[in-house]
Design a protein around this motif. Sequence first.
Motif, mmCIF file in Angstrom:
data_model
loop_
_atom_site.group_PDB
_atom_site.id
_atom_site.type_symbol
_atom_site.label_atom_id
_atom_site.label_comp_id
_atom_site.label_asym_id
_atom_site.label_seq_id
_atom_site.Cartn_x
_atom_site.Cartn_y
_atom_site.Cartn_z
ATOM 1 N N ARG A 231 0.824 -1.205 0.000
ATOM 2 C CA ARG A 231 0.000 0.000 0.000
ATOM 3 C C ARG A 231 0.864 1.264 0.000
ATOM 4 N N GLY A 232 1.909 1.268 0.836
ATOM 5 C CA GLY A 232 2.776 2.432 0.926
ATOM 6 C C GLY A 232 3.542 2.692 -0.353
ATOM 7 N N TRP A 233 3.997 1.607 -1.016
ATOM 8 C CA TRP A 233 4.733 1.776 -2.268
ATOM 9 C C TRP A 233 3.832 2.338 -3.359
ATOM 10 N N SER A 234 2.596 1.874 -3.435
ATOM 11 C CA SER A 234 1.657 2.394 -4.429
ATOM 12 C C SER A 234 1.386 3.880 -4.198
ATOM 13 N N GLU A 235 1.186 4.241 -2.934
ATOM 14 C CA GLU A 235 0.929 5.651 -2.624
ATOM 15 C C GLU A 235 2.152 6.512 -2.916
ATOM 16 N N ALA A 236 3.344 6.002 -2.603
ATOM 17 C CA ALA A 236 4.573 6.755 -2.857
ATOM 18 C C ALA A 236 4.783 6.978 -4.351
ATOM 19 N N LEU A 237 4.480 5.963 -5.164
ATOM 20 C CA LEU A 237 4.618 6.108 -6.609
ATOM 21 C C LEU A 237 3.658 7.160 -7.150
ATOM 22 N N ARG A 238 2.421 7.159 -6.645
ATOM 23 C CA ARG A 238 1.447 8.152 -7.108
ATOM 24 C C ARG A 238 1.892 9.570 -6.737
ATOM 25 N N LYS A 239 2.387 9.720 -5.514
ATOM 26 C CA LYS A 239 2.847 11.039 -5.081
ATOM 27 C C LYS A 239 4.061 11.485 -5.889
ATOM 28 N N ALA A 240 4.989 10.559 -6.148
ATOM 29 C CA ALA A 240 6.170 10.899 -6.936
ATOM 30 C C ALA A 240 5.775 11.307 -8.352
ATOM 31 N N PHE A 241 4.817 10.584 -8.931
ATOM 32 C CA PHE A 241 4.361 10.916 -10.278
ATOM 33 C C PHE A 241 3.708 12.297 -10.309
ATOM 34 N N GLN A 242 2.871 12.571 -9.323
ATOM 35 C CA GLN A 242 2.181 13.859 -9.285
ATOM 36 C C GLN A 242 3.135 15.025 -9.034
ATOM 37 N N SER A 243 4.267 14.754 -8.386
ATOM 38 C CA SER A 243 5.233 15.813 -8.094
ATOM 39 C C SER A 243 6.129 16.154 -9.281
ATOM 40 N N LEU A 244 6.115 15.336 -10.315
ATOM 41 C CA LEU A 244 6.937 15.607 -11.489
ATOM 42 C C LEU A 244 6.400 16.808 -12.256
ATOM 43 N N PRO A 245 7.268 17.548 -12.946
ATOM 44 C CA PRO A 245 6.805 18.716 -13.722
ATOM 45 C C PRO A 245 5.758 18.312 -14.749
ATOM 46 N N ALA A 246 4.754 19.151 -14.898
ATOM 47 C CA ALA A 246 3.708 18.876 -15.876
ATOM 48 C C ALA A 246 4.232 19.101 -17.293
ATOM 49 N N TYR A 247 3.747 18.316 -18.205
ATOM 50 C CA TYR A 247 4.111 18.495 -19.597
ATOM 51 C C TYR A 247 3.317 19.661 -20.183
ATOM 52 N N ASP A 248 4.007 20.563 -20.880
ATOM 53 C CA ASP A 248 3.372 21.755 -21.444
ATOM 54 C C ASP A 248 3.121 21.534 -22.929
#
Length: 259
Positions: A231-248
């Motif tokens: 559960r923690g790894w899945s949540e960490a991956l989602r947070k890491a993905f969301q923290s990446l710069p958005a594509y413009d």
Amino acid sequence: MTYCVGMMLDRGLVLMSDTRTNSGVDNISTFRKMFTFCVPGERIITLMTAGNLATTQSVISQLEERNKVPGDRHPSILEAPTMFQVAGEVGRLVRRVIEGPGEFPDPGEGPQAEGARFSASIIVAGQIRGMEPRLFLIYPEGNFIEASFDTPFFQIGETKYGRPILLRGYDRAMGFEDAVKLVMVSFDSTLAANLSVGLPLDLLVIERDRFVPHHQRRIGVDDPYFRSISRGWSEALRKAFQSLPAYDMATDTDVTTPA
């Protein structure tokens, strides 16, 4: 299929294997794939198996029989003077079982004629008193390689899903607790991606110069720690993905207009 990991650390060895075997989606079973042979105070040897179940079970059964009645013709791995010789004997036995000498007079009639169906690979890990802990990967042909500073862990079975985790997180100086956590994340990624790998999992930690299991357990579906890791790894991956710069989408692009 299966997934097994053997990892070398400064403190010793961390080993984990799954227990799923399948011959199609309607024939899934649980079989142990980790086997430990121990002479307390003198040596500890663990094998983890992948491949054709009949082949690997034959190898393990013959090793167990040799340990009961050792002899010059069929040496016991509990009497081999070095881990290198243990790996060599296991490799010879793997090849002998796959080729089936004496059972099939026509070379085209033996198990080897069936190709990959009868293949098997084995991780051999352990330590003999007075020597360093060692880790080997045995191939179906009977030859083998040894872990080193450049290649500090081995995987067999469904290796591709969990390998990136190990490559990014491994540190030879890490403690057993962090190593177990890393291996569990690797297994969780594999379980999520491939139905041929499944719980329960077998975990073994071998501490340098102890010659008995330092920590050993079976991890089932309801194991609270493994569930928290998943559960923690899945949540960490989602947070890491969301923290990446958005594509413009308005940035410079090379747009090709169809003819």
